[in-house]
Enzyme design. Structure first.
Site, PDB file in Angstrom:
ATOM      1  N   LYS A  11      -5.031  10.788  -8.102  1.00 26.04           N
ATOM      2  CA  LYS A  11      -3.636  10.607  -7.662  1.00 26.04           C
ATOM      3  C   LYS A  11      -2.708  11.658  -8.291  1.00 26.04           C
ATOM      4  CE  LYS A  11      -4.312   5.672  -6.808  1.00 26.04           C
ATOM      5  NZ  LYS A  11      -3.719   4.311  -6.896  1.00 26.04           N
ATOM      6  N   TYR A  51      -2.316   3.812   3.648  1.00 31.02           N
ATOM      7  CA  TYR A  51      -2.100   2.533   2.972  1.00 31.02           C
ATOM      8  C   TYR A  51      -1.553   1.453   3.905  1.00 31.02           C
ATOM      9  CZ  TYR A  51      -3.114   4.422  -1.678  1.00 31.02           C
ATOM     10  OH  TYR A  51      -3.741   4.948  -2.787  1.00 31.02           O
ATOM     11  N   ASN A 114      -2.110   5.034 -11.447  1.00 34.57           N
ATOM     12  CA  ASN A 114      -3.323   4.638 -12.165  1.00 34.57           C
ATOM     13  C   ASN A 114      -4.509   5.602 -11.974  1.00 34.57           C
ATOM     14  OD1 ASN A 114      -3.720   3.948  -9.538  1.00 34.57           O
ATOM     15  ND2 ASN A 114      -4.156   1.784  -9.893  1.00 34.57           N
ATOM     16  N   HIS A 117      -7.992   6.357  -6.957  1.00 31.87           N
ATOM     17  CA  HIS A 117      -8.186   5.346  -5.909  1.00 31.87           C
ATOM     18  C   HIS A 117      -9.681   5.122  -5.716  1.00 31.87           C
ATOM     19  CE1 HIS A 117      -7.887   3.349  -1.980  1.00 31.87           C
ATOM     20  NE2 HIS A 117      -8.860   4.149  -1.587  1.00 31.87           N
ATOM     21  N   GLU A 128     -11.604   5.152   5.487  1.00 34.80           N
ATOM     22  CA  GLU A 128     -10.902   6.099   4.616  1.00 34.80           C
ATOM     23  C   GLU A 128     -11.595   7.465   4.593  1.00 34.80           C
ATOM     24  OE1 GLU A 128      -9.123   2.628   1.645  1.00 34.80           O
ATOM     25  OE2 GLU A 128     -10.514   4.110   0.840  1.00 34.80           O
TER      26      GLU A 128
HETATM   27  P1  GDP Z   1      -6.823  -1.161  -6.359  1.00 31.51           P
HETATM   28  O1  GDP Z   1      -7.769  -1.584  -5.274  1.00 31.51           O
HETATM   29  O2  GDP Z   1      -7.338  -1.448  -7.754  1.00 31.51           O
HETATM   30  O3  GDP Z   1      -6.380   0.280  -6.229  1.00 31.51           O
HETATM   31  O4  GDP Z   1      -5.509  -2.045  -6.240  1.00 31.51           O
HETATM   32  P2  GDP Z   1      -4.724  -2.676  -4.989  1.00 31.51           P
HETATM   33  O5  GDP Z   1      -5.519  -2.565  -3.724  1.00 31.51           O
HETATM   34  O6  GDP Z   1      -4.235  -4.018  -5.415  1.00 31.51           O
HETATM   35  O7  GDP Z   1      -3.433  -1.749  -4.881  1.00 31.51           O
HETATM   36  C1  GDP Z   1      -3.519  -0.454  -4.315  1.00 31.51           C
HETATM   37  C2  GDP Z   1      -2.720   0.494  -5.183  1.00 31.51           C
HETATM   38  O8  GDP Z   1      -1.338   0.132  -5.114  1.00 31.51           O
HETATM   39  C3  GDP Z   1      -3.048   0.462  -6.678  1.00 31.51           C
HETATM   40  O9  GDP Z   1      -4.101   1.304  -7.032  1.00 31.51           O
HETATM   41  C4  GDP Z   1      -1.753   0.913  -7.317  1.00 31.51           C
HETATM   42  O10 GDP Z   1      -1.672   2.331  -7.351  1.00 31.51           O
HETATM   43  C5  GDP Z   1      -0.710   0.411  -6.349  1.00 31.51           C
HETATM   44  N1  GDP Z   1      -0.076  -0.805  -6.848  1.00 31.51           N
HETATM   45  C6  GDP Z   1      -0.611  -2.045  -6.981  1.00 31.51           C
HETATM   46  N2  GDP Z   1       0.298  -2.913  -7.469  1.00 31.51           N
HETATM   47  C7  GDP Z   1       1.445  -2.200  -7.638  1.00 31.51           C
HETATM   48  C8  GDP Z   1       2.756  -2.510  -8.100  1.00 31.51           C
HETATM   49  O11 GDP Z   1       3.066  -3.653  -8.454  1.00 31.51           O
HETATM   50  N3  GDP Z   1       3.662  -1.488  -8.123  1.00 31.51           N
HETATM   51  C9  GDP Z   1       3.355  -0.220  -7.711  1.00 31.51           C
HETATM   52  N4  GDP Z   1       4.291   0.730  -7.756  1.00 31.51           N
HETATM   53  N5  GDP Z   1       2.136   0.111  -7.271  1.00 31.51           N
HETATM   54  C10 GDP Z   1       1.199  -0.847  -7.229  1.00 31.51           C
END
Ligand code: GDP
Length: 139
Positions: A11, A51, A114, A117, A128
């Site tokens: 990222k 997304y 973080n 991805h 994807e």
């Molecule tokens: P992942 O599968 O571990 O990547 O997590 P998710 O599918 O729940 O979320 C997708 C991505 O959205 C995450 O990797 C984070 O970068 C982002 N994300 C998740 N929760 C939050 C949040 O509360 N705030 C923000 N800004 N980004 C978030």
């Protein structure tokens, strides 16, 4: 049966901080093989499309603006049970909660930023991968 492919991204913040090299080294150490890879910047529209499954979540705007804010690395990685293996390897979504030694713990900045991805299912890995790569870009 589990698939052997996952789509990953490094990222924007991790790219800005100079972590492409260390993360590529971790990919190799973890036994993941690179089937396809590119360095590019997503437009906001592309990030919104990528997304789309999160479009009803409160962080969708922040997430898509962030993911289009600078260059990323996208790659298709191959390994046994690749989706789960990569998710275990990168650690929890929030770097503060990720296990020691995981990519998100080592190179993540915050919940949103973080570091990397990883696809969450074989079906999404396929969708994807097709988003980023044509057949001639896979080796
Ligand atoms: P992942 O599968 O571990 O990547 O997590 P998710 O599918 O729940 O979320 C997708 C991505 O959205 C995450 O990797 C984070 O970068 C982002 N994300 C998740 N929760 C939050 C949040 O509360 N705030 C923000 N800004 N980004 C978030």
């Amino acid at each position: 049966m589990s698939g052997n492919k996952t789509l990953i991204m490094i990222k924007p913040t991790a790219v800005r901080k100079g972590f492409i090299g260390p993360i590529m080294a971790k990919i190799s150490e973890g036994g993941f093989k690179i089937q396809a890879m590119k360095y590019m910047q997503l437009t906001l529209e592309q990030a919104q499309a990528f997304y789309a499954i999160h479009k009803d979540r409160p962080f969708y705007g922040e997430l898509t603006e962030f993911m289009s804010s600078g260059p990323i690395v996208a790659a298709i990685l191959v390994n046994d049970n690749a989706v789960e293996a990569w998710r275990n390897y990168i650690g929890a979504t929030n770097p503060a909660e990720a296990d020691e030694g995981t990519i998100r713990k080592l190179y993540g900045t915050s919940l949103g930023e973080n570091a990397v991805h990883g696809s969450d299912s074989d079906e999404n890995a396929e969708i994807e991968s097709n988003f980023f790569f044509s057949a001639t870009e896979r080796f």
